[in-house]
Write a protein that holds these residues in place. Structure first.
Motif, PDB file in Angstrom:
ATOM      1  N   THR A  34       0.831  -1.199   0.000  1.00  0.00           N
ATOM      2  CA  THR A  34       0.000   0.000   0.000  1.00  0.00           C
ATOM      3  C   THR A  34       0.867   1.252   0.000  1.00  0.00           C
ATOM      4  N   GLN A  35       0.599   2.117  -0.961  1.00  0.00           N
ATOM      5  CA  GLN A  35       1.297   3.396  -1.059  1.00  0.00           C
ATOM      6  C   GLN A  35       0.389   4.482  -0.497  1.00  0.00           C
ATOM      7  N   VAL A  36       0.899   5.253   0.443  1.00  0.00           N
ATOM      8  CA  VAL A  36       0.151   6.360   1.040  1.00  0.00           C
ATOM      9  C   VAL A  36       0.823   7.655   0.621  1.00  0.00           C
ATOM     10  N   ASN A  37       0.079   8.495  -0.075  1.00  0.00           N
ATOM     11  CA  ASN A  37       0.600   9.794  -0.495  1.00  0.00           C
ATOM     12  C   ASN A  37       0.210  10.820   0.554  1.00  0.00           C
ATOM     13  N   GLY A  38       1.179  11.577   1.018  1.00  0.00           N
ATOM     14  CA  GLY A  38       0.897  12.557   2.054  1.00  0.00           C
ATOM     15  C   GLY A  38       1.068  11.948   3.429  1.00  0.00           C
ATOM     16  N   THR A  39       0.649  12.688   4.416  1.00  0.00           N
ATOM     17  CA  THR A  39       0.799  12.248   5.802  1.00  0.00           C
ATOM     18  C   THR A  39      -0.504  11.649   6.301  1.00  0.00           C
ATOM     19  N   PRO A  40      -0.497  10.344   6.628  1.00  0.00           N
ATOM     20  CA  PRO A  40      -1.725   9.734   7.131  1.00  0.00           C
ATOM     21  C   PRO A  40      -1.988  10.158   8.578  1.00  0.00           C
ATOM     22  N   SER A  41      -3.251  10.129   8.949  1.00  0.00           N
ATOM     23  CA  SER A  41      -3.585  10.393  10.346  1.00  0.00           C
ATOM     24  C   SER A  41      -3.087   9.213  11.186  1.00  0.00           C
ATOM     25  N   PRO A  42      -2.926   9.402  12.474  1.00  0.00           N
ATOM     26  CA  PRO A  42      -2.509   8.278  13.322  1.00  0.00           C
ATOM     27  C   PRO A  42      -3.465   7.088  13.214  1.00  0.00           C
ATOM     28  N   GLU A  43      -4.767   7.369  13.095  1.00  0.00           N
ATOM     29  CA  GLU A  43      -5.747   6.296  12.988  1.00  0.00           C
ATOM     30  C   GLU A  43      -5.584   5.523  11.678  1.00  0.00           C
ATOM     31  N   GLU A  44      -5.383   6.265  10.583  1.00  0.00           N
ATOM     32  CA  GLU A  44      -5.189   5.619   9.286  1.00  0.00           C
ATOM     33  C   GLU A  44      -3.908   4.796   9.285  1.00  0.00           C
ATOM     34  N   LEU A  45      -2.851   5.341   9.846  1.00  0.00           N
ATOM     35  CA  LEU A  45      -1.580   4.631   9.922  1.00  0.00           C
ATOM     36  C   LEU A  45      -1.726   3.340  10.722  1.00  0.00           C
ATOM     37  N   LYS A  46      -2.431   3.408  11.839  1.00  0.00           N
ATOM     38  CA  LYS A  46      -2.658   2.217  12.660  1.00  0.00           C
ATOM     39  C   LYS A  46      -3.441   1.160  11.884  1.00  0.00           C
ATOM     40  N   LYS A  47      -4.467   1.570  11.144  1.00  0.00           N
ATOM     41  CA  LYS A  47      -5.258   0.624  10.349  1.00  0.00           C
ATOM     42  C   LYS A  47      -4.420  -0.046   9.275  1.00  0.00           C
ATOM     43  N   LEU A  48      -3.589   0.749   8.596  1.00  0.00           N
ATOM     44  CA  LEU A  48      -2.737   0.193   7.546  1.00  0.00           C
ATOM     45  C   LEU A  48      -1.745  -0.827   8.101  1.00  0.00           C
ATOM     46  N   ILE A  49      -1.148  -0.508   9.232  1.00  0.00           N
ATOM     47  CA  ILE A  49      -0.179  -1.425   9.840  1.00  0.00           C
ATOM     48  C   ILE A  49      -0.873  -2.691  10.318  1.00  0.00           C
ATOM     49  N   GLU A  50      -2.012  -2.548  10.957  1.00  0.00           N
ATOM     50  CA  GLU A  50      -2.744  -3.728  11.434  1.00  0.00           C
ATOM     51  C   GLU A  50      -3.164  -4.605  10.268  1.00  0.00           C
ATOM     52  N   LYS A  51      -3.629  -3.980   9.185  1.00  0.00           N
ATOM     53  CA  LYS A  51      -4.026  -4.744   7.994  1.00  0.00           C
ATOM     54  C   LYS A  51      -2.841  -5.552   7.459  1.00  0.00           C
ATOM     55  N   GLU A  52      -1.688  -4.925   7.380  1.00  0.00           N
ATOM     56  CA  GLU A  52      -0.501  -5.607   6.870  1.00  0.00           C
ATOM     57  C   GLU A  52      -0.053  -6.745   7.801  1.00  0.00           C
ATOM     58  N   LEU A  53      -0.119  -6.512   9.095  1.00  0.00           N
ATOM     59  CA  LEU A  53       0.292  -7.546  10.047  1.00  0.00           C
ATOM     60  C   LEU A  53      -0.655  -8.739  10.055  1.00  0.00           C
ATOM     61  N   ASN A  54      -1.909  -8.518   9.700  1.00  0.00           N
ATOM     62  CA  ASN A  54      -2.905  -9.592   9.723  1.00  0.00           C
ATOM     63  C   ASN A  54      -2.989 -10.372   8.421  1.00  0.00           C
ATOM     64  N   GLN A  55      -2.153 -10.042   7.454  1.00  0.00           N
ATOM     65  CA  GLN A  55      -2.191 -10.769   6.180  1.00  0.00           C
ATOM     66  C   GLN A  55      -1.315 -11.982   6.224  1.00  0.00           C
TER      67      GLN A  55
END
Length: 55
Positions: A34-55
């Motif tokens: 997943t490519q994120v352009n710009g600065t994600p919010s802390p909540e968005e960043l947490k969701k992205l990391i959790e999604k990646e860890l759960n794959q």
């Protein structure tokens, strides 16, 4: 984006190279495939990391 593509971009850090690889500007954050352009919010960043860890 595959890591080897990102690594290539790091070696040739020109604006044109970034644009060719699909990076519209900075900051760019890549988590897994997943490519994120710009600065994600802390909540968005947490969701992205959790999604990646759960794959």
């Amino acid at each position: 984006m595959p890591f080897h593509t990102f690594s290539t971009c790091q070696k040739h850090q020109t604006r044109e190279e970034f644009q060719k690889l699909g990076f519209p500007g900075t900051p760019i954050l890549i988590i897994g495939d997943t490519q994120v352009n710009g600065t994600p919010s802390p909540e968005e960043l947490k969701k992205l990391i959790e999604k990646e860890l759960n794959q």
